[in-house]
Design a protein around this motif. Structure first.
Motif, PDB file in Angstrom:
ATOM      1  N   UNK A   1      50.009  44.784  35.157  1.00 21.15           N
ATOM      2  CA  UNK A   1      49.348  44.307  33.942  1.00 21.15           C
ATOM      3  C   UNK A   1      50.134  44.710  32.702  1.00 21.15           C
ATOM      4  N   UNK A   2      50.629  45.956  32.683  1.00 20.00           N
ATOM      5  CA  UNK A   2      51.416  46.416  31.541  1.00 20.00           C
ATOM      6  C   UNK A   2      52.686  45.608  31.352  1.00 20.00           C
ATOM      7  N   UNK A   3      53.347  45.290  32.455  1.00 18.78           N
ATOM      8  CA  UNK A   3      54.572  44.487  32.367  1.00 18.78           C
ATOM      9  C   UNK A   3      54.269  43.079  31.868  1.00 18.78           C
ATOM     10  N   UNK A  31      41.816  40.342  32.842  1.00 14.30           N
ATOM     11  CA  UNK A  31      42.356  41.127  33.957  1.00 14.30           C
ATOM     12  C   UNK A  31      42.094  42.609  33.751  1.00 14.30           C
ATOM     13  N   UNK A  32      42.303  43.069  32.528  1.00 19.13           N
ATOM     14  CA  UNK A  32      42.072  44.476  32.221  1.00 19.13           C
ATOM     15  C   UNK A  32      40.608  44.838  32.408  1.00 19.13           C
ATOM     16  N   UNK A  33      39.703  43.973  31.929  1.00 23.00           N
ATOM     17  CA  UNK A  33      38.266  44.225  32.082  1.00 23.00           C
ATOM     18  C   UNK A  33      37.871  44.205  33.560  1.00 23.00           C
ATOM     19  N   UNK A  92      35.800  48.333  37.945  1.00 23.18           N
ATOM     20  CA  UNK A  92      35.764  49.043  39.228  1.00 23.18           C
ATOM     21  C   UNK A  92      35.220  50.455  39.097  1.00 23.18           C
ATOM     22  N   UNK A  93      35.511  51.098  37.967  1.00 26.90           N
ATOM     23  CA  UNK A  93      35.112  52.488  37.825  1.00 26.90           C
ATOM     24  C   UNK A  93      36.049  53.424  38.571  1.00 26.90           C
ATOM     25  N   UNK A  94      35.788  54.734  38.516  1.00 25.97           N
ATOM     26  CA  UNK A  94      36.706  55.709  39.107  1.00 25.97           C
ATOM     27  C   UNK A  94      36.644  55.812  40.628  1.00 25.97           C
ATOM     28  N   UNK A  95      35.521  55.412  41.246  1.00 23.80           N
ATOM     29  CA  UNK A  95      35.384  55.577  42.697  1.00 23.80           C
ATOM     30  C   UNK A  95      34.846  54.283  43.330  1.00 23.80           C
ATOM     31  N   UNK A  96      35.673  53.243  43.370  1.00 25.70           N
ATOM     32  CA  UNK A  96      35.207  51.978  43.953  1.00 25.70           C
ATOM     33  C   UNK A  96      35.065  52.085  45.462  1.00 25.70           C
ATOM     34  N   UNK A 120      42.542  39.875  41.485  1.00 22.73           N
ATOM     35  CA  UNK A 120      43.632  40.215  40.561  1.00 22.73           C
ATOM     36  C   UNK A 120      44.848  39.326  40.818  1.00 22.73           C
ATOM     37  N   UNK A 121      45.245  39.239  42.071  1.00 27.68           N
ATOM     38  CA  UNK A 121      46.429  38.440  42.407  1.00 27.68           C
ATOM     39  C   UNK A 121      46.145  36.939  42.297  1.00 27.68           C
ATOM     40  N   UNK A 122      44.912  36.541  42.577  1.00 30.52           N
ATOM     41  CA  UNK A 122      44.555  35.128  42.453  1.00 30.52           C
ATOM     42  C   UNK A 122      44.674  34.668  40.997  1.00 30.52           C
TER      43      UNK A 122
END
Length: 223
Positions: A193-195, A120-122, A127-131, A143-145
């Motif tokens: 993700x952190x939680x 998930x983190x990867x 995406x990079x800074x400007x998707x 992500x949600x899937x």
């Protein structure tokens, strides 16, 4: 107004005015960009966004066409998202998602593996800074899937997957029209993700609720 928003408005104006009608083929990219006073890049992004919500149909090797939308819908003094959802159906879908998404995230908190969290983190890092809008929406859906799958409840996963399609247009238009929406989406993804990494069930549930509710509140205000 952002450059992409300006490009979208100009194409919409062409449809509303009748310069482009349902079934018409758009002029070549270079010609249309010159006519509208836009860069080719901003025009390209606008076409991508409008194709996502089926205002335009991009046919590889053929060209880009206006779909068979009733042009009268576009004459209303409202955004496209309201045109496409003339009742509260989209809000109802989001309201159901606001109930189910936090439940799935809370269940996933105890079940998701470290390897799945790393994936998930990867996925977010990629995406990079400007998707682009397409990249951001695709990332959000995936992500949600993945979190729903990690809940271990196949029925809940199927329900959420079925809710994703009807709310995609709202996600696209929120990203395009609300300043900071993309950054906020990514921030909330990171918080969820952190939680999950902390195995903090209540924090995961809360962040998932905030995440879905923000889209719901935006659409309610638009309507």
């Amino acid at each position: 107004m952002a450059v992409t928003d300006e490009a979208i408005e100009k194409i919409k104006d062409m449809i509303v005015s009748g310069a482009l009608r349902p079934g018409d083929r758009l002029p070549k990219e270079s010609q249309l960009a010159a006519e509208l006073g836009l860069s080719r890049n901003s025009l390209r992004e606008a076409v991508r966004a409008l194709s996502l919500i089926r205002v335009l149909d991009v046919r590889q090797g053929d060209g880009t066409y206006v779909t068979s939308l009733d042009p009268q819908l576009l004459l209303q003094d409202l955004s496209f998202v309201v045109d496409f959802h003339q009742d509260d159906t989209a809000l109802e879908f989001l309201a159901v998602r606001r109930v189910l998404e936090p439940a799935a995230t809370a269940l996933a908190c105890a079940r998701i593996t470290d390897a799945e969290l790393d994936e998930l983190s990867a996925h977010l890092d990629a995406l990079g800074p400007r998707p682009s809008v397409r990249q951001l929406v695709d990332c959000d859906l995936e992500f949600h899937r993945r979190i729903a799958r990690a809940s271990g409840n196949s029925v809940l996963c199927s329900l959420l997957d079925g809710l994703s399609g009807p709310t995609t247009r709202a996600r696209v238009w929120r990203t395009l029209t609300r300043n900071g929406a993309a950054a906020r989406t990514l921030y909330e993804h990171r918080a969820i993700l952190g939680a999950l990494r902390d195995r903090d069930t209540e924090a995961a549930r809360s962040w998932a609720t905030v995440h879905v509710a923000s889209a719901e509140h935006w659409l309610r205000a638009a309507l």
